[in-house]
Design a protein around this motif. Sequence first.
Motif: not given
Length: 358
Positions: A58, A85-88, A90-91, A311, A315
């Motif tokens: 990453y 800033l992307s939570k998805r 990161h996942s 985004e 999510n």
Amino acid sequence: MDEVEGVYNGTYDYTQLKGDTGPLVYPGGFVVVYYLLYLITDFGKDILLGQYLFMGLYLAVAAIVLVLYKQSTKIPLKALFLLALSKRIHSIFVLRLFNDCFAMFFLYIAIYCFIKNKWSLGCLIYSFAVGIKMNIFLFAPGLFLLLLRRFGILGAVKKISLCAIVQVVLALPFITTNFAGYISRAFDLGRVFIYYWSVNWKFVPEDLFLSREWGLSLLGVTALCWVLLFFRKWILPFEKLSDVFTASGKKDLLSADYILFVLFTSNFVGIVFARSLHFQFYVWYFHTLPYLLWSTNLYTPLRLALMLVIEVVWNIFPSNAMGSLALFVSHLIILVALWFAPEVTPYGTVQATKTKKQ
């Protein structure tokens, strides 16, 4: 990991390779990468180590994208913070360990090589990325145009031949065992996706989504958009086709902005009209969104709003009709804005350091 365990045990017939999620449907590059991960993580048992490796991946992807953006004149520094800033995202990297992450990493490395005029090396790395996952083919129309500009038709064919050699090498153990089985599994263009997992088309009925006519229609629209971009945005109005298709007298290097614009728009068209986008597919274009948005004449608040909507939709689980419609409209706004965006000159002031032609 389960899918490459069969290779570790000596099975090279692609039709016999499978895991808990189904049969192996990725090319030979996938096997190379995940075979190594299989060994490093104690035969797939050390999941925590795998997550640490993907955390490093990453960061590596973020670093190479920042390096690419540094070559551009379009992206302000403040826009680069959006990449973290992307939570998805990161996942997708740290929790899911998808092969899409490796494919995009090598793709961005290849683009860096193109900008630095290392076209042969870039083509080799690009083909390896294709070998990990076929979505990298979405960059191919743009890459073909870049090769034509830089080397002419004959030179472009030579570079494409390098890509083909990589695919043969990656597939060699499998095509010598079951050629037809490898091709049908690794490059299955007719695969039907599951409606439940689709993020982008939940606002169309399931029977339409699964129909052959729907798939062909999307393919046709995608091809049409590529043709329009080819002749109206990637080739400038004042240029002659004969000048683009011949390498005679070409000494100037292609600008970094032109390379990025052509490749990123080529991929984005494929995203907008993709047969299906699953959650992990977000990584196919997330890191290119700031560049695409700042290539348009849209106001910055609208750019940020589009990033936010995209985004948020990615999510939402499970995906729904309203989210899919919002995603499609957002994509369409960006695509139209790119159509009306200022032309990017092929041989601008932002150029790679001149090196000997590869």
